[in-house]
Motif scaffolding. Structure first.
Motif, PDB file in Angstrom:
ATOM      1  N   ARG A 106      36.711  93.221  19.868  1.00 37.78           N
ATOM      2  CA  ARG A 106      36.388  93.819  18.562  1.00 37.78           C
ATOM      3  C   ARG A 106      36.737  92.904  17.395  1.00 37.78           C
ATOM      4  N   LYS A 107      37.507  91.857  17.650  1.00 37.45           N
ATOM      5  CA  LYS A 107      37.906  90.937  16.586  1.00 37.45           C
ATOM      6  C   LYS A 107      36.927  89.760  16.538  1.00 37.45           C
ATOM      7  N   ASN A 108      35.891  89.870  15.676  1.00 36.73           N
ATOM      8  CA  ASN A 108      34.904  88.793  15.514  1.00 36.73           C
ATOM      9  C   ASN A 108      34.317  88.365  16.866  1.00 36.73           C
ATOM     10  N   ARG A 109      33.713  89.329  17.533  1.00 39.75           N
ATOM     11  CA  ARG A 109      33.221  89.118  18.895  1.00 39.75           C
ATOM     12  C   ARG A 109      32.340  87.875  19.012  1.00 39.75           C
ATOM     13  N   HIS A 110      31.401  87.688  18.084  1.00 43.05           N
ATOM     14  CA  HIS A 110      30.455  86.574  18.226  1.00 43.05           C
ATOM     15  C   HIS A 110      31.170  85.236  18.175  1.00 43.05           C
ATOM     16  N   LEU A 111      32.207  85.122  17.342  1.00 37.33           N
ATOM     17  CA  LEU A 111      32.972  83.876  17.296  1.00 37.33           C
ATOM     18  C   LEU A 111      33.826  83.718  18.550  1.00 37.33           C
ATOM     19  N   ALA A 112      34.394  84.829  19.021  1.00 32.63           N
ATOM     20  CA  ALA A 112      35.206  84.778  20.241  1.00 32.63           C
ATOM     21  C   ALA A 112      34.371  84.304  21.427  1.00 32.63           C
ATOM     22  N   VAL A 113      33.130  84.773  21.516  1.00 32.32           N
ATOM     23  CA  VAL A 113      32.256  84.354  22.614  1.00 32.32           C
ATOM     24  C   VAL A 113      31.939  82.863  22.499  1.00 32.32           C
ATOM     25  N   GLN A 114      31.717  82.383  21.270  1.00 32.78           N
ATOM     26  CA  GLN A 114      31.479  80.951  21.092  1.00 32.78           C
ATOM     27  C   GLN A 114      32.685  80.135  21.535  1.00 32.78           C
ATOM     28  N   ILE A 115      33.868  80.563  21.138  1.00 34.37           N
ATOM     29  CA  ILE A 115      35.091  79.853  21.536  1.00 34.37           C
ATOM     30  C   ILE A 115      35.197  79.830  23.054  1.00 34.37           C
ATOM     31  N   ARG A 116      34.933  80.955  23.670  1.00 36.85           N
ATOM     32  CA  ARG A 116      35.014  81.050  25.126  1.00 36.85           C
ATOM     33  C   ARG A 116      34.054  80.071  25.794  1.00 36.85           C
ATOM     34  N   ARG A 117      32.814  80.014  25.313  1.00 34.12           N
ATOM     35  CA  ARG A 117      31.821  79.138  25.943  1.00 34.12           C
ATOM     36  C   ARG A 117      32.170  77.666  25.735  1.00 34.12           C
ATOM     37  N   ILE A 118      32.651  77.323  24.541  1.00 28.41           N
ATOM     38  CA  ILE A 118      33.066  75.936  24.300  1.00 28.41           C
ATOM     39  C   ILE A 118      34.215  75.575  25.225  1.00 28.41           C
ATOM     40  N   PHE A 119      35.205  76.473  25.310  1.00 29.05           N
ATOM     41  CA  PHE A 119      36.365  76.211  26.155  1.00 29.05           C
ATOM     42  C   PHE A 119      35.962  76.084  27.622  1.00 29.05           C
ATOM     43  N   GLU A 120      35.081  76.953  28.097  1.00 30.19           N
ATOM     44  CA  GLU A 120      34.645  76.893  29.490  1.00 30.19           C
ATOM     45  C   GLU A 120      33.900  75.588  29.774  1.00 30.19           C
ATOM     46  N   SER A 121      33.155  75.101  28.775  1.00 29.32           N
ATOM     47  CA  SER A 121      32.470  73.827  28.949  1.00 29.32           C
ATOM     48  C   SER A 121      33.485  72.690  29.073  1.00 29.32           C
ATOM     49  N   LEU A 122      34.542  72.743  28.261  1.00 32.30           N
ATOM     50  CA  LEU A 122      35.586  71.724  28.345  1.00 32.30           C
ATOM     51  C   LEU A 122      36.288  71.772  29.704  1.00 32.30           C
ATOM     52  N   VAL A 123      36.534  72.984  30.183  1.00 35.52           N
ATOM     53  CA  VAL A 123      37.196  73.157  31.481  1.00 35.52           C
ATOM     54  C   VAL A 123      36.318  72.597  32.599  1.00 35.52           C
ATOM     55  N   ALA A 124      35.015  72.891  32.545  1.00 35.51           N
ATOM     56  CA  ALA A 124      34.097  72.410  33.576  1.00 35.51           C
ATOM     57  C   ALA A 124      34.025  70.893  33.567  1.00 35.51           C
ATOM     58  N   ARG A 125      33.998  70.286  32.368  1.00 35.78           N
ATOM     59  CA  ARG A 125      33.940  68.823  32.280  1.00 35.78           C
ATOM     60  C   ARG A 125      35.188  68.181  32.851  1.00 35.78           C
ATOM     61  N   ALA A 126      36.319  68.886  32.752  1.00 32.78           N
ATOM     62  CA  ALA A 126      37.568  68.356  33.282  1.00 32.78           C
ATOM     63  C   ALA A 126      37.728  68.634  34.772  1.00 32.78           C
ATOM     64  N   GLY A 127      36.771  69.359  35.346  1.00 28.03           N
ATOM     65  CA  GLY A 127      36.839  69.672  36.766  1.00 28.03           C
ATOM     66  C   GLY A 127      37.885  70.705  37.126  1.00 28.03           C
ATOM     67  N   ARG A 128      38.222  71.566  36.176  1.00 26.01           N
ATOM     68  CA  ARG A 128      39.236  72.590  36.424  1.00 26.01           C
ATOM     69  C   ARG A 128      38.590  73.920  36.808  1.00 26.01           C
ATOM     70  N   LYS A 129      39.398  74.748  37.401  1.00 24.41           N
ATOM     71  CA  LYS A 129      38.967  76.089  37.767  1.00 24.41           C
ATOM     72  C   LYS A 129      38.822  76.937  36.503  1.00 24.41           C
ATOM     73  N   PRO A 130      37.730  77.706  36.348  1.00 24.09           N
ATOM     74  CA  PRO A 130      37.561  78.521  35.139  1.00 24.09           C
ATOM     75  C   PRO A 130      38.631  79.599  35.044  1.00 24.09           C
ATOM     76  N   PRO A 131      39.007  79.991  33.812  1.00 21.32           N
ATOM     77  CA  PRO A 131      40.031  81.010  33.645  1.00 21.32           C
ATOM     78  C   PRO A 131      39.486  82.410  33.896  1.00 21.32           C
ATOM     79  N   VAL A 132      40.390  83.337  34.017  1.00 17.56           N
ATOM     80  CA  VAL A 132      40.049  84.763  34.069  1.00 17.56           C
ATOM     81  C   VAL A 132      40.213  85.318  32.653  1.00 17.56           C
ATOM     82  N   TRP A 133      39.155  85.909  32.126  1.00 16.85           N
ATOM     83  CA  TRP A 133      39.190  86.480  30.776  1.00 16.85           C
ATOM     84  C   TRP A 133      39.471  87.976  30.870  1.00 16.85           C
TER      85      TRP A 133
END
Length: 356
Positions: A189-216
């Motif tokens: 509920r706190k700025n959902r659209h921005l939170a989703v963007q942050i999540r997708r950017i972070f997941e992309s960084l995690v994937a590039r580093a070859g790490r296991k994705p987090p649990v949200w």
């Protein structure tokens, strides 16, 4: 001989009257909300403190009490049955300025509790100014007090929220090994659209580093006890709320032993202190506090910066170097005690020069 009353008896006895001898009633207006509100929960905390200290207190509603507010020992009145009188203290949240009218008309001592700086300007009619209404303001945090002083020229004493550290407390044994399952809590509920963007950017960084994705872990429409339960199982809390007058959820997350990353809402700088060496800091000076760096913060709305801050928090956690930051967060949360809140509130309520 005319009766002196309780107040006069106390003064003639050579002492200041206690709150129970003061014929001053405080009425808190409760707006007609459909969902539980952190702001109203804080107002209820204040009312309970005053009631326990012997001050006459009432809630005044225009409809029903907001959900989630419970104070069984305090009367609930309507605008009609409140019978406001000169000298009563009429307290209104900053987002409901029209409800100042009953207090002003009854010649009460009116005060606005500013819990979000973003609702101060632009909500009054163009011909009305806060400074000319003959009222007082008090603030939920030091950034809000600064905002009121700088933009209105009004002093705003601070009465902060309190954290229930009996409810919001750490339980490290509930968290899995972050290397196996990294758990990130967030509030959709706190700025959902921005939170989703942050999540997708972070997941992309995690994937590039070859790490296991987090649990949200979304936190939404849960009572406080369940929120605390979720936070005790999470490693990190992503703060996406802004604007905020204080920002309770990140501090509750700190109290539960989570690392916090994300936005401050401006009001969060009452307790937030930057752990990123070159991270964002507000333009105003921050007062000294009895804790150190306790989170990873980006400018409000900076989704890339927030994703990088989240990444830094997770790196520290996975590297085993986050203990001091987590402990600083727990220390900060414990500072916001019910006792401290009571002292701030009663000090203000007893300050006669403020209420003249």
């Amino acid at each position: 001989m005319a009766s002196r009353g309780r107040h006069g008896d106390a003064l003639l006895a050579g002492r200041m009257p206690s709150p129970r001898e003061l014929p001053v009633r405080t009425c808190f207006f409760c707006p007609p909300l459909r969902k539980p509100s952190g702001g109203m929960a804080v107002m209820a905390q204040l009312a309970a403190h005053l009631h326990a200290a012997g001050w006459p207190v009432a809630f005044v509603v225009n409809g029903e009490m907001p959900p989630g507010v419970s104070a069984p020992d305090i009367p609930v009145l309507t605008l009609q049955t409140a019978a406001l009188a000169p000298g009563d203290r009429w307290i209104v949240p900053e987002g409901w300025p029209a409800l100042l009218a009953p207090g002003l008309q009854a010649r009460c001592r009116c005060a606005v509790y500013v819990q979000n700086w973003a609702f101060v300007h632009g909500i009054l009619p163009e011909t009305v100014e806060w400074q000319k209404l003959g009222l007082r303001m008090f603030a939920v945090s030091s950034p809000v007090a600064l905002f009121v002083r700088e933009t209105l020229g009004l002093a705003a004493p601070i009465v902060r929220p309190a954290i229930d550290t009996g409810l919001f407390s750490p339980a490290p044994e509930l968290r899995p090994d972050p290397a196996e399952e990294l758990r990130i809590a967030w509030m959709p509920r706190k700025n959902r659209h921005l939170a989703v963007q942050i999540r997708r950017i972070f997941e992309s960084l995690v994937a590039r580093a070859g790490r296991k994705p987090p649990v949200w872990i979304p936190i939404e429409n849960l009572p406080a006890a369940d929120v605390a339960g979720v936070l005790r199982t999470a490693h990190v809390f992503l703060a996406t709320g802004f604007p905020e007058g204080f920002g309770l959820p990140p501090l509750e997350a700190m109290a539960c032993g989570c690392l916090v990353a994300g936005f401050s809402g401006m009001g969060g700088w009452d307790y937030m202190r930057q752990a990123l060496p070159r991270g964002f800091r507000p333009w105003f000076d921050l007062p000294e506090v009895p804790w150190g760096a306790n989170g990873f913060f980006a400018a409000d709305g900076d989704v890339w910066g927030a994703a990088m801050a989240l990444g830094a928090a997770c790196d520290r956690l996975l590297g085993g170097t986050a203990v001091e930051i987590v402990e600083a967060g727990i220390t900060a949360a414990r500072w916001y005690s019910s006792t401290r809140q009571r002292e701030e509130l009663l000090g203000l309520w007893q300050e006669q020069s403020y209420w003249r």
